[in-house]
Design a protein around this motif. Structure first.
Motif, mmCIF file in Angstrom:
data_model
loop_
_atom_site.group_PDB
_atom_site.id
_atom_site.type_symbol
_atom_site.label_atom_id
_atom_site.label_comp_id
_atom_site.label_asym_id
_atom_site.label_seq_id
_atom_site.Cartn_x
_atom_site.Cartn_y
_atom_site.Cartn_z
ATOM 1 N N GLY A 1 8.423 5.144 -7.278
ATOM 2 C CA GLY A 1 8.140 6.399 -6.732
ATOM 3 C C GLY A 1 6.695 6.245 -5.859
ATOM 4 N N TRP A 2 6.356 7.221 -5.101
ATOM 5 C CA TRP A 2 5.247 7.726 -4.186
ATOM 6 C C TRP A 2 4.462 8.781 -4.749
ATOM 7 N N PHE A 3 3.308 8.552 -4.594
ATOM 8 C CA PHE A 3 2.169 9.397 -5.158
ATOM 9 C C PHE A 3 1.191 9.487 -3.864
ATOM 10 N N ARG A 4 0.566 10.583 -3.783
ATOM 11 C CA ARG A 4 -0.485 10.543 -2.829
ATOM 12 C C ARG A 4 -1.953 11.260 -3.520
ATOM 13 N N TYR B 1 0.558 5.971 -2.348
ATOM 14 C CA TYR B 1 0.554 4.985 -3.344
ATOM 15 C C TYR B 1 1.961 4.941 -3.695
ATOM 16 N N CYS B 2 2.427 3.340 -3.770
ATOM 17 C CA CYS B 2 3.782 3.613 -4.475
ATOM 18 C C CYS B 2 3.588 2.914 -5.966
ATOM 19 N N ALA B 3 4.548 3.218 -6.897
ATOM 20 C CA ALA B 3 4.533 3.077 -8.079
ATOM 21 C C ALA B 3 5.855 2.216 -8.723
ATOM 22 N N ALA B 4 5.784 1.810 -9.827
ATOM 23 C CA ALA B 4 6.876 1.188 -10.424
ATOM 24 C C ALA B 4 6.659 1.435 -11.898
ATOM 25 N N ASP B 5 7.992 1.700 -12.508
ATOM 26 C CA ASP B 5 7.745 1.651 -13.957
ATOM 27 C C ASP B 5 9.335 1.497 -14.538
#
Length: 124
Positions: free
Chosen positions: A35-38, A95-99
């Protein structure tokens, strides 16, 4: 461990477009949602978009729906965020995120892995 690295940020005028990329390395053979966050100055980090491992399921924040498109290429271990019709309020560090769990990516800021972020600035 998974390492994430964002790229593609920059300065753009309102109404313009940018394409962010997130390159994953390390244990990329495990299935991860991404996903993307900011995060804008003096504001909390907020969800932007998320995508399942297969790419068949996507979610967007209401503020970007219809303007941003999330996608991924598992063969290249990359994820992208196409941002169109950018507004000054889109200015933030992205920011990119992974889970492993898509629900974690979509509903929390507690994803297992995060990149360092890339600055997006939209001028009016």
């Amino acid at each position: 461990q998974v390492q994430l690295a964002e790229s593609g940020g920059g300065l753009v005028q309102a109404g313009g477009s940018l394409r962010l990329s997130c390159a994953a390395s390390g244990r990329t053979y495990n299935p991860y949602a991404m996903g993307w966050f900011r995060q804008a100055p003096e504001k909390e980090r907020e969800f932007v978009a998320a995508i399942s491992y297969s790419g068949s399921i996507t979610y967007y924040a209401d503020s970007v729906k219809g303007r941003f498109t999330i996608s991924r290429d598992n063969a290249k271990n990359t994820m992208h965020l196409q941002m169109n019709s950018l507004k000054p309020e889109d200015t933030a560090v992205y920011y990119c995120a992974a889970d492993p769990d898509l629900r974690v990516v979509r509903t929390t800021t507690r994803s297992n892995y995060w990149g360092q972020g890339t600055q997006v600035t939209v001028s009016s």
